[in-house]
Design a protein around this motif. Sequence first.
Motif: not given
Length: 405
Positions: A263-267
Amino acid sequence: MADNRGVVYLGNGEVDVQDISYPDLVLRDGPGVPKENVGRKCEHGVIIKNIVTNICGSDQHMVRGRTTAPEGMVLGHEITGEIVEVGRDVEFLKKGDIVSVPFNVACGRCKMCRRQDTHICLNVNPARPGGAYGYVDMGGWVGGQSEYVMVPYADFQLLKFPDKDQAMDKILDLTMLSDIFPTGYHGAVNAGVTTGSTVYVAGAGPVGLAAAHSAQLLGAAVVIVGDLKEERLKQARSFGCETINLQDHDDVGEQIEQILGVPEVDCGIDAVGFEAYGHGTNHEDAPAAVLNTMMDVVEAGGKYGMPGLYVTDDPGAKDKDSQQGSLKVRFGLGWSKAHSITTGQTPAMKYHRQLMNAILNEKADIANVVNATVISLDEAPQGYKEFDDGAAKKFVIDPHGTLSK
């Protein structure tokens, strides 16, 4: 027939094409010009016959009444054209050169300009660091949605195209160098996008699409774009982006997980700014929505760039804090995740030459990415209305009918 015509802000959501003064190498008194700048001599400047000049989302903020822009101001800060007059102190440019004008007005002499921070030049705006054409509180420099415009500090600022015929062949791409391509690229660079990155871009307007394309150029593995408008999301998918319809879904992390497995991205890249709407709503104001989403979905230690505009005064906001640019941001969450955030306008000159080379060598396809759509100067008011309604287009004004000849 008037010597010059331009797009003028009338207030109350209205613009009109009116007769305006033909420019000379002096900054004259007019709407939004600080008294300290009135009469400022610009023999270091040039007069440009605009070949193309674009409508920007930042212009829309003023037209909607979400800034303190004065009525009567000539709009426009995305300028590409041919030099028709050269000031006495200009040494390296000549009549007939076709050039891109960075939207930042910058002197080239101050501490900030010398370190390439041309977006916060100290000498062009008595009110605060940084200047721009046709924009509120940015020094009063006359806007360029017109037939002709004056550009100061020409030797320092202007990007000359190496071949006129090649420039005209690529003019719909090259017109994006004045603002949105460097702005989108700046957002991606500040977010730390690199080979294999996963990136969330908030907003599928022209700057968001430019940021998404820039992330691809920088080597991102997956670029996810979120917006409330399905037409704009379709445009993002046309060049390989994943998308999230934020009117249908209010949990961005959950949607990211369906795409990436986590549920997340690098940036992340905020290409919306202060006129954000609440996710899962029908365009209800929520000015901190994007910032709080970034703090939620960007991984610990991650970065996000903010090419989206934020203002110090928003008279159209619904609450007193937002009217003063004070937003309810979950700063503690961002702090606990050790996020790095980069704010501020883009120093367009920092990137425009390398992006020009990418265009001229067929490495960037920015006109197709943002769906560049040519209109006449007289069609500019209709272009503003369509853009405000969420059209998936970047309106390019052709003041002299050059592209239809």
